[in-house]
Each structure stands twice: as structure tokens, then as C-alpha cells.
Design a protein around this motif. Sequence first.
Motif, PDB file in Angstrom:
ATOM      1  N   VAL A  95      17.879  16.421  -6.712  1.00 32.06           N
ATOM      2  CA  VAL A  95      17.952  15.113  -6.069  1.00 32.06           C
ATOM      3  C   VAL A  95      18.357  14.098  -7.128  1.00 32.06           C
ATOM      4  N   ILE A  96      19.264  13.196  -6.752  1.00 31.27           N
ATOM      5  CA  ILE A  96      19.678  12.116  -7.637  1.00 31.27           C
ATOM      6  C   ILE A  96      19.414  10.801  -6.923  1.00 31.27           C
ATOM      7  N   GLU A  97      18.686   9.920  -7.593  1.00 31.76           N
ATOM      8  CA  GLU A  97      18.375   8.610  -7.051  1.00 31.76           C
ATOM      9  C   GLU A  97      18.996   7.544  -7.949  1.00 31.76           C
ATOM     10  N   VAL A  98      19.547   6.503  -7.336  1.00 33.80           N
ATOM     11  CA  VAL A  98      20.116   5.370  -8.062  1.00 33.80           C
ATOM     12  C   VAL A  98      19.281   4.157  -7.697  1.00 33.80           C
ATOM     13  N   ASP A  99      18.671   3.557  -8.702  1.00 29.85           N
ATOM     14  CA  ASP A  99      17.713   2.478  -8.475  1.00 29.85           C
ATOM     15  C   ASP A  99      18.228   1.144  -8.973  1.00 29.85           C
ATOM     16  N   GLY A 100      17.954   0.107  -8.195  1.00 33.10           N
ATOM     17  CA  GLY A 100      18.262  -1.268  -8.590  1.00 33.10           C
ATOM     18  C   GLY A 100      17.030  -1.934  -9.161  1.00 33.10           C
ATOM     19  N   GLY A 101      17.145  -3.206  -9.422  1.00 31.06           N
ATOM     20  CA  GLY A 101      16.073  -3.969 -10.049  1.00 31.06           C
ATOM     21  C   GLY A 101      14.782  -4.003  -9.263  1.00 31.06           C
ATOM     22  N   GLN A 102      14.855  -3.831  -7.944  1.00 28.77           N
ATOM     23  CA  GLN A 102      13.639  -3.874  -7.136  1.00 28.77           C
ATOM     24  C   GLN A 102      12.673  -2.750  -7.505  1.00 28.77           C
ATOM     25  N   HIS A 103      13.160  -1.719  -8.190  1.00 31.92           N
ATOM     26  CA  HIS A 103      12.306  -0.597  -8.570  1.00 31.92           C
ATOM     27  C   HIS A 103      11.524  -0.870  -9.841  1.00 31.92           C
ATOM     28  N   ASN A 104      11.716  -2.033 -10.448  1.00 35.45           N
ATOM     29  CA  ASN A 104      10.981  -2.423 -11.652  1.00 35.45           C
ATOM     30  C   ASN A 104       9.555  -2.853 -11.362  1.00 35.45           C
ATOM     31  N   PHE A 105       9.284  -3.226 -10.141  1.00 35.87           N
ATOM     32  CA  PHE A 105       7.973  -3.757  -9.800  1.00 35.87           C
ATOM     33  C   PHE A 105       6.963  -2.631  -9.628  1.00 35.87           C
ATOM     34  N   ASP A 106       5.688  -2.930  -9.930  1.00 30.67           N
ATOM     35  CA  ASP A 106       4.643  -1.914  -9.927  1.00 30.67           C
ATOM     36  C   ASP A 106       4.568  -1.140  -8.624  1.00 30.67           C
ATOM     37  N   GLU A 107       4.567  -1.843  -7.502  1.00 26.33           N
ATOM     38  CA  GLU A 107       4.437  -1.163  -6.213  1.00 26.33           C
ATOM     39  C   GLU A 107       5.618  -0.232  -5.962  1.00 26.33           C
ATOM     40  N   ALA A 108       6.825  -0.704  -6.237  1.00 28.08           N
ATOM     41  CA  ALA A 108       8.017   0.130  -6.041  1.00 28.08           C
ATOM     42  C   ALA A 108       7.983   1.324  -6.986  1.00 28.08           C
ATOM     43  N   ALA A 109       7.555   1.103  -8.226  1.00 21.34           N
ATOM     44  CA  ALA A 109       7.478   2.195  -9.202  1.00 21.34           C
ATOM     45  C   ALA A 109       6.474   3.245  -8.741  1.00 21.34           C
ATOM     46  N   ARG A 110       5.344   2.809  -8.180  1.00 19.91           N
ATOM     47  CA  ARG A 110       4.346   3.766  -7.668  1.00 19.91           C
ATOM     48  C   ARG A 110       4.920   4.564  -6.498  1.00 19.91           C
ATOM     49  N   LYS A 111       5.683   3.893  -5.628  1.00 14.98           N
ATOM     50  CA  LYS A 111       6.305   4.609  -4.504  1.00 14.98           C
ATOM     51  C   LYS A 111       7.317   5.637  -5.015  1.00 14.98           C
ATOM     52  N   ASP A 112       8.084   5.249  -6.034  1.00 13.07           N
ATOM     53  CA  ASP A 112       9.039   6.191  -6.624  1.00 13.07           C
ATOM     54  C   ASP A 112       8.322   7.397  -7.209  1.00 13.07           C
TER      55      ASP A 112
ATOM     56  N   ALA B  42       6.943  13.060  -6.866  1.00 10.54           N
ATOM     57  CA  ALA B  42       5.914  14.102  -6.807  1.00 10.54           C
ATOM     58  C   ALA B  42       6.078  14.934  -5.530  1.00 10.54           C
ATOM     59  N   PHE B  43       6.330  14.263  -4.414  1.00  8.50           N
ATOM     60  CA  PHE B  43       6.550  14.981  -3.161  1.00  8.50           C
ATOM     61  C   PHE B  43       7.757  15.902  -3.291  1.00  8.50           C
ATOM     62  N   LEU B  44       8.864  15.379  -3.815  1.00  8.88           N
ATOM     63  CA  LEU B  44      10.084  16.181  -3.948  1.00  8.88           C
ATOM     64  C   LEU B  44       9.881  17.356  -4.891  1.00  8.88           C
ATOM     65  N   ARG B  45       9.174  17.130  -6.006  1.00 11.40           N
ATOM     66  CA  ARG B  45       8.873  18.250  -6.916  1.00 11.40           C
ATOM     67  C   ARG B  45       8.021  19.298  -6.203  1.00 11.40           C
ATOM     68  N   GLY B  46       7.094  18.845  -5.376  1.00  9.38           N
ATOM     69  CA  GLY B  46       6.276  19.769  -4.595  1.00  9.38           C
ATOM     70  C   GLY B  46       7.088  20.592  -3.615  1.00  9.38           C
ATOM     71  N   GLU B  47       8.222  20.055  -3.202  1.00 10.88           N
ATOM     72  CA  GLU B  47       9.140  20.775  -2.308  1.00 10.88           C
ATOM     73  C   GLU B  47      10.116  21.652  -3.094  1.00 10.88           C
ATOM     74  N   GLY B  48       9.989  21.644  -4.431  1.00 12.27           N
ATOM     75  CA  GLY B  48      10.830  22.492  -5.272  1.00 12.27           C
ATOM     76  C   GLY B  48      12.056  21.812  -5.865  1.00 12.27           C
ATOM     77  N   PHE B  49      12.216  20.512  -5.642  1.00 11.84           N
ATOM     78  CA  PHE B  49      13.380  19.788  -6.149  1.00 11.84           C
ATOM     79  C   PHE B  49      13.126  19.234  -7.547  1.00 11.84           C
ATOM     80  N   ARG B  50      14.199  19.136  -8.315  1.00 12.44           N
ATOM     81  CA  ARG B  50      14.196  18.369  -9.552  1.00 12.44           C
ATOM     82  C   ARG B  50      14.766  17.005  -9.192  1.00 12.44           C
ATOM     83  N   VAL B  51      14.302  15.963  -9.863  1.00 12.95           N
ATOM     84  CA  VAL B  51      14.736  14.602  -9.540  1.00 12.95           C
ATOM     85  C   VAL B  51      15.299  13.930 -10.781  1.00 12.95           C
ATOM     86  N   LEU B  52      16.508  13.410 -10.649  1.00 11.42           N
ATOM     87  CA  LEU B  52      17.108  12.571 -11.681  1.00 11.42           C
ATOM     88  C   LEU B  52      17.167  11.156 -11.133  1.00 11.42           C
ATOM     89  N   ARG B  53      16.722  10.203 -11.928  1.00  6.90           N
ATOM     90  CA  ARG B  53      16.788   8.784 -11.536  1.00  6.90           C
ATOM     91  C   ARG B  53      17.640   8.039 -12.545  1.00  6.90           C
TER      92      ARG B  53
END
Length: 116
Positions: free
Chosen positions: A55-72, A77-88
Motif C-alpha cells: 500500500v502506498i499513501e500520499v499525505d498532505g499537511g493535514q496528516h501532521n496533526f495528532d489526531e490525523a497521525a493517530r488515525k494513520d 496497523a490494520f493494513l499490516r494485520g491484513e498482511g500489507f506493507r505500507v509506504l507513506r
Amino acid sequence: MANAFARSLRKSLTQQEAKLWVKLRELKSLGFHFRRQAPIRHIIVDFVSFRDLLVIEVDGGQHNFDEAARKDEARDAFLRGEGFRVLRFWNHEVDRNLNGVMEAVATALGTPTRPA
């Protein structure tokens, strides 16, 4: 529902997602296939190779905030649990160092070969 939402997201990629999508499509000639804005259970990821479980995710500035970072972190963690590797990657990385982003993708895919 997730499929309809994913379909609408595919029509409105960010500038950085569109740039990366062009490069990811070039990997098809090497046997790698990515989908954009694809649902994986209850979430939609920016890009995914189901065969390579990447999985590849592209993040903007909104991902800098604590709540957004926790969601990421929870999504990752969910994706890793499904067997995926994640690049951000950050938007500015795609803008300023697209070749470096693609090098990281190639490394994750296990191929040093870069598309032409």
C-alpha cells in the motif's frame, strides 16, 4: 458503498497522487499492477498492489496533526494485520523527489530496475 466512494475519489486525485499514479503505471511494463483509491475492507487506500501486498499513501499537511497521525497509525496497523506493507510519502516528497519516492517503491517491490 466503499466502492462508490472509491470511484468518486479516483476522479479527484490530488496533484501529487496524479503525479505518482503516472509513475506507478509505468511499473506495469515490469509486471507490477497498482490500483488507485482502492477499498481494503472498511478503508480506502491511495494505491495498492494486491499481488505484492503493498500500500502506498500520499499525505498532505493535514496528516501532521495528532489526531490525523493517530488515525494513520491505526490504518497502518490494520493494513499490516491484513498482511500489507505500507509506504507513506508526504506531498512535498512527491513534488521535490519523485525519483527518490520511486526508488523506495522499487526497493519495496524487490526490484532495483527502474522503468524507462
